[in-house]
Motif scaffolding. Structure first.
Motif, mmCIF file in Angstrom:
data_model
loop_
_atom_site.group_PDB
_atom_site.id
_atom_site.type_symbol
_atom_site.label_atom_id
_atom_site.label_comp_id
_atom_site.label_asym_id
_atom_site.label_seq_id
_atom_site.Cartn_x
_atom_site.Cartn_y
_atom_site.Cartn_z
ATOM 1 N N UNK A 277 30.399 38.907 49.012
ATOM 2 C CA UNK A 277 29.255 38.210 49.614
ATOM 3 C C UNK A 277 28.055 38.101 48.670
ATOM 4 N N UNK A 278 28.280 38.212 47.387
ATOM 5 C CA UNK A 278 27.204 38.083 46.408
ATOM 6 C C UNK A 278 27.516 36.932 45.461
ATOM 7 N N UNK A 279 26.637 35.963 45.447
ATOM 8 C CA UNK A 279 26.838 34.819 44.561
ATOM 9 C C UNK A 279 26.746 35.225 43.094
ATOM 10 N N UNK A 280 25.879 36.181 42.800
ATOM 11 C CA UNK A 280 25.702 36.624 41.414
ATOM 12 C C UNK A 280 26.979 37.292 40.894
ATOM 13 N N UNK A 281 27.568 38.150 41.683
ATOM 14 C CA UNK A 281 28.816 38.819 41.276
ATOM 15 C C UNK A 281 29.938 37.805 41.140
ATOM 16 N N UNK A 282 30.009 36.864 42.082
ATOM 17 C CA UNK A 282 31.059 35.843 42.037
ATOM 18 C C UNK A 282 30.928 34.980 40.794
ATOM 19 N N UNK A 283 29.710 34.542 40.483
ATOM 20 C CA UNK A 283 29.491 33.701 39.307
ATOM 21 C C UNK A 283 29.774 34.467 38.017
ATOM 22 N N UNK A 284 29.296 35.689 37.935
ATOM 23 C CA UNK A 284 29.525 36.503 36.734
ATOM 24 C C UNK A 284 31.017 36.786 36.555
ATOM 25 N N UNK A 285 31.689 37.134 37.632
ATOM 26 C CA UNK A 285 33.125 37.407 37.548
ATOM 27 C C UNK A 285 33.922 36.188 37.126
ATOM 28 N N UNK A 286 33.564 35.024 37.674
ATOM 29 C CA UNK A 286 34.261 33.788 37.315
ATOM 30 C C UNK A 286 34.047 33.451 35.844
ATOM 31 N N UNK A 287 32.815 33.621 35.366
ATOM 32 C CA UNK A 287 32.535 33.346 33.950
ATOM 33 C C UNK A 287 33.273 34.318 33.033
ATOM 34 N N UNK A 288 33.384 35.576 33.445
ATOM 35 C CA UNK A 288 34.125 36.562 32.641
ATOM 36 C C UNK A 288 35.598 36.178 32.555
ATOM 37 N N UNK A 289 36.177 35.757 33.667
ATOM 38 C CA UNK A 289 37.597 35.369 33.664
ATOM 39 C C UNK A 289 37.826 34.141 32.782
ATOM 40 N N UNK A 290 36.948 33.144 32.861
ATOM 41 C CA UNK A 290 37.096 31.952 32.023
ATOM 42 C C UNK A 290 36.886 32.305 30.548
ATOM 43 N N UNK A 291 35.929 33.174 30.265
ATOM 44 C CA UNK A 291 35.720 33.623 28.879
ATOM 45 C C UNK A 291 36.957 34.361 28.364
ATOM 46 N N UNK A 292 37.583 35.164 29.219
ATOM 47 C CA UNK A 292 38.811 35.864 28.824
ATOM 48 C C UNK A 292 39.937 34.866 28.546
ATOM 49 N N UNK A 293 39.998 33.785 29.341
ATOM 50 C CA UNK A 293 41.007 32.739 29.124
ATOM 51 C C UNK A 293 40.834 32.110 27.737
ATOM 52 N N UNK A 294 39.587 31.744 27.400
ATOM 53 C CA UNK A 294 39.341 31.123 26.107
ATOM 54 C C UNK A 294 39.515 32.110 24.955
ATOM 55 N N UNK A 295 39.232 33.380 25.189
ATOM 56 C CA UNK A 295 39.476 34.403 24.162
ATOM 57 C C UNK A 295 40.975 34.536 23.907
ATOM 58 N N UNK A 296 41.767 34.502 24.970
ATOM 59 C CA UNK A 296 43.227 34.569 24.813
ATOM 60 C C UNK A 296 43.740 33.351 24.057
ATOM 61 N N UNK A 297 43.212 32.171 24.367
ATOM 62 C CA UNK A 297 43.611 30.966 23.634
ATOM 63 C C UNK A 297 43.244 31.084 22.162
#
Length: 140
Positions: free
Chosen positions: A100-120
């Protein structure tokens, strides 16, 4: 029929089955291309070394047409655009439901996408081998 990504290049050298090519300034066709990083045009690099089955047909100074298949282009779009967008939305939705926190959701989503690009990035050499190029003498 969709022919895929195509560029003009000059052969700089031939070594066994490898061709070293200098991309000619038709980089305007790279706008929006998901393969631009593999070509090197996007990063300012103008030389590309590729494996080519018919490398013996070419000599230094030849002008060639370099083409990646439409399937390769679609896979690149999926890996570079579609998957990160789907990850972003899915993780954000899931974290919003959990915390229920937009800040946690946004930060978590950005971390996952950053991890995707790091893996690439870490797998870039393995991924670049998957790109199949067709090299032909140019009709200039």
């Amino acid at each position: 029929m969709d022919s895929g990504v195509s560029h003009q290049a000059e052969v700089k050298g031939v070594c066994g089955d490898n061709l070293t090519l200098r991309m000619l300034p038709d980089a305007s066709s790279c706008t929006g291309c998901a393969l631009a990083r593999v070509c090197g045009v996007e990063g300012g690099k103008d030389e590309l070394t590729i494996r080519c089955d018919n490398a013996a047909e070419f000599a230094a100074g030849d002008t060639v047409s370099l083409t990646a298949s439409a399937v390769t282009d679609r896979v690149a779009w999926m890996v570079m655009i579609v998957v990160p967008c789907v990850l972003l939305v899915a993780v954000m939705y899931t974290l919003m439901r959990i915390s229920d926190s937009q800040m946690i959701a946004a930060a978590g989503a950005l971390v996952v996408v950053a991890a995707w690009f790091a893996a690439l990035y870490l797998l870039r050499l393995r991924l670049s081998v998957m790109v199949r190029w067709t090299v032909k003498h140019s009709e200039q």
